[in-house]
Scaffold this motif. Sequence first.
Motif, PDB file in Angstrom:
ATOM      1  N   ASP A  83     -14.783  61.077-148.060  1.00  0.00           N
ATOM      2  CA  ASP A  83     -13.500  61.799-147.751  1.00  0.00           C
ATOM      3  C   ASP A  83     -12.619  60.704-147.019  1.00  0.00           C
ATOM      4  O   ASP A  83     -11.565  61.189-146.659  1.00  0.00           O
ATOM      5  CB  ASP A  83     -13.919  62.933-146.648  1.00  0.00           C
ATOM      6  CG  ASP A  83     -14.743  63.997-147.544  1.00  0.00           C
ATOM      7  OD1 ASP A  83     -14.664  64.226-148.560  1.00  0.00           O
ATOM      8  OD2 ASP A  83     -15.662  64.565-146.667  1.00  0.00           O
ATOM      9  N   GLY A  84     -12.900  59.494-146.902  1.00  0.00           N
ATOM     10  CA  GLY A  84     -12.129  58.714-146.274  1.00  0.00           C
ATOM     11  C   GLY A  84     -12.086  58.253-144.915  1.00  0.00           C
ATOM     12  O   GLY A  84     -11.338  57.734-144.125  1.00  0.00           O
ATOM     13  N   ARG A  85     -13.262  58.944-143.973  1.00  0.00           N
ATOM     14  CA  ARG A  85     -13.360  58.908-142.773  1.00  0.00           C
ATOM     15  C   ARG A  85     -13.931  57.646-142.301  1.00  0.00           C
ATOM     16  O   ARG A  85     -15.137  57.342-142.978  1.00  0.00           O
ATOM     17  CB  ARG A  85     -14.185  60.151-142.177  1.00  0.00           C
ATOM     18  CG  ARG A  85     -13.133  61.402-142.114  1.00  0.00           C
ATOM     19  CD  ARG A  85     -13.901  62.417-141.499  1.00  0.00           C
ATOM     20  NE  ARG A  85     -15.181  62.834-142.005  1.00  0.00           N
ATOM     21  CZ  ARG A  85     -15.240  63.967-143.120  1.00  0.00           C
ATOM     22  NH1 ARG A  85     -14.268  64.526-143.276  1.00  0.00           N
ATOM     23  NH2 ARG A  85     -16.403  63.985-143.826  1.00  0.00           N
ATOM     24  N   GLU A  86     -13.328  56.782-141.299  1.00  0.00           N
ATOM     25  CA  GLU A  86     -13.828  55.536-140.962  1.00  0.00           C
ATOM     26  C   GLU A  86     -15.360  55.904-140.298  1.00  0.00           C
ATOM     27  O   GLU A  86     -15.137  56.560-139.331  1.00  0.00           O
ATOM     28  CB  GLU A  86     -12.830  54.779-140.155  1.00  0.00           C
ATOM     29  CG  GLU A  86     -13.640  53.488-139.711  1.00  0.00           C
ATOM     30  CD  GLU A  86     -12.499  52.495-139.109  1.00  0.00           C
ATOM     31  OE1 GLU A  86     -13.153  51.859-138.167  1.00  0.00           O
ATOM     32  OE2 GLU A  86     -11.324  52.722-139.174  1.00  0.00           O
ATOM     33  N   LEU A  87     -16.373  55.145-140.420  1.00  0.00           N
ATOM     34  CA  LEU A  87     -17.800  55.393-139.736  1.00  0.00           C
ATOM     35  C   LEU A  87     -17.705  54.128-138.736  1.00  0.00           C
ATOM     36  O   LEU A  87     -18.209  54.237-138.017  1.00  0.00           O
ATOM     37  CB  LEU A  87     -18.955  55.214-140.790  1.00  0.00           C
ATOM     38  CG  LEU A  87     -18.630  56.338-142.098  1.00  0.00           C
ATOM     39  CD1 LEU A  87     -19.773  56.350-142.961  1.00  0.00           C
ATOM     40  CD2 LEU A  87     -18.831  57.984-141.312  1.00  0.00           C
ATOM     41  N   ARG A  88     -17.234  52.939-139.428  1.00  0.00           N
ATOM     42  CA  ARG A  88     -17.557  51.853-138.659  1.00  0.00           C
ATOM     43  C   ARG A  88     -16.581  50.594-139.053  1.00  0.00           C
ATOM     44  O   ARG A  88     -16.386  50.738-140.363  1.00  0.00           O
ATOM     45  CB  ARG A  88     -18.839  51.473-138.063  1.00  0.00           C
ATOM     46  CG  ARG A  88     -19.878  51.295-139.492  1.00  0.00           C
ATOM     47  CD  ARG A  88     -21.253  51.092-138.948  1.00  0.00           C
ATOM     48  NE  ARG A  88     -22.181  50.895-139.917  1.00  0.00           N
ATOM     49  CZ  ARG A  88     -22.687  52.168-140.427  1.00  0.00           C
ATOM     50  NH1 ARG A  88     -22.383  53.345-140.135  1.00  0.00           N
ATOM     51  NH2 ARG A  88     -23.684  51.978-141.442  1.00  0.00           N
ATOM     52  N   ARG A  89     -16.519  49.706-138.303  1.00  0.00           N
ATOM     53  CA  ARG A  89     -15.513  48.550-138.430  1.00  0.00           C
ATOM     54  C   ARG A  89     -16.080  47.149-138.034  1.00  0.00           C
ATOM     55  O   ARG A  89     -16.790  47.423-136.786  1.00  0.00           O
ATOM     56  CB  ARG A  89     -14.102  48.916-138.038  1.00  0.00           C
ATOM     57  CG  ARG A  89     -13.096  47.581-137.971  1.00  0.00           C
ATOM     58  CD  ARG A  89     -11.888  48.172-137.454  1.00  0.00           C
ATOM     59  NE  ARG A  89     -11.237  49.253-138.094  1.00  0.00           N
ATOM     60  CZ  ARG A  89     -10.080  49.542-138.671  1.00  0.00           C
ATOM     61  NH1 ARG A  89      -9.298  48.437-138.488  1.00  0.00           N
ATOM     62  NH2 ARG A  89      -9.727  50.638-139.150  1.00  0.00           N
ATOM     63  N   SER A  90     -16.033  46.357-138.975  1.00  0.00           N
ATOM     64  CA  SER A  90     -16.483  44.816-138.329  1.00  0.00           C
ATOM     65  C   SER A  90     -15.252  43.984-138.403  1.00  0.00           C
ATOM     66  O   SER A  90     -14.679  43.897-139.571  1.00  0.00           O
ATOM     67  CB  SER A  90     -17.564  44.422-139.278  1.00  0.00           C
ATOM     68  OG  SER A  90     -17.905  42.971-138.941  1.00  0.00           O
ATOM     69  N   LEU A  91     -15.152  43.223-137.476  1.00  0.00           N
ATOM     70  CA  LEU A  91     -13.856  42.091-137.745  1.00  0.00           C
ATOM     71  C   LEU A  91     -14.460  40.629-137.435  1.00  0.00           C
ATOM     72  O   LEU A  91     -15.195  40.439-136.736  1.00  0.00           O
ATOM     73  CB  LEU A  91     -13.007  42.394-136.107  1.00  0.00           C
ATOM     74  CG  LEU A  91     -12.388  43.799-135.997  1.00  0.00           C
ATOM     75  CD1 LEU A  91     -11.793  43.854-134.894  1.00  0.00           C
ATOM     76  CD2 LEU A  91     -11.796  44.330-137.208  1.00  0.00           C
TER      77      LEU A  91
END
Length: 106
Positions: A83-91
């Motif tokens: 649905d396009g919801r962010e679960l996690r992010r890595s930078l």
Amino acid sequence: EQDLEGALQRAKAEHKLVLVDIYAEWCAQCKELDEKTWPDAEVKAWIERNAVPVRIDTDKRRPDLAKKLEIRSYPSVILLDGDGRELRRSLGFQKPQGMLAFLNAR
């Protein structure tokens, strides 16, 4: 490549996540991901099983998504649900084992 909307549709249909690789042509760490992390056999296998991958250049080609996805640095790797919801992010650059730990986090 560049088609977040298509990746989201496909992920929803296939009951998978979307792996968004945010890059810029001038970004050295982005090139490192391309050379060292994405080709790794374990990383590739995880992506094939669990996600629809999409690469997006929010610097030049899709600046419309830079604000929507709140991109503040390159590379940014974002896992979204169907649905396009962010679960996690890595930078920043992650070696293959670090990327697998990020991908497998709950």
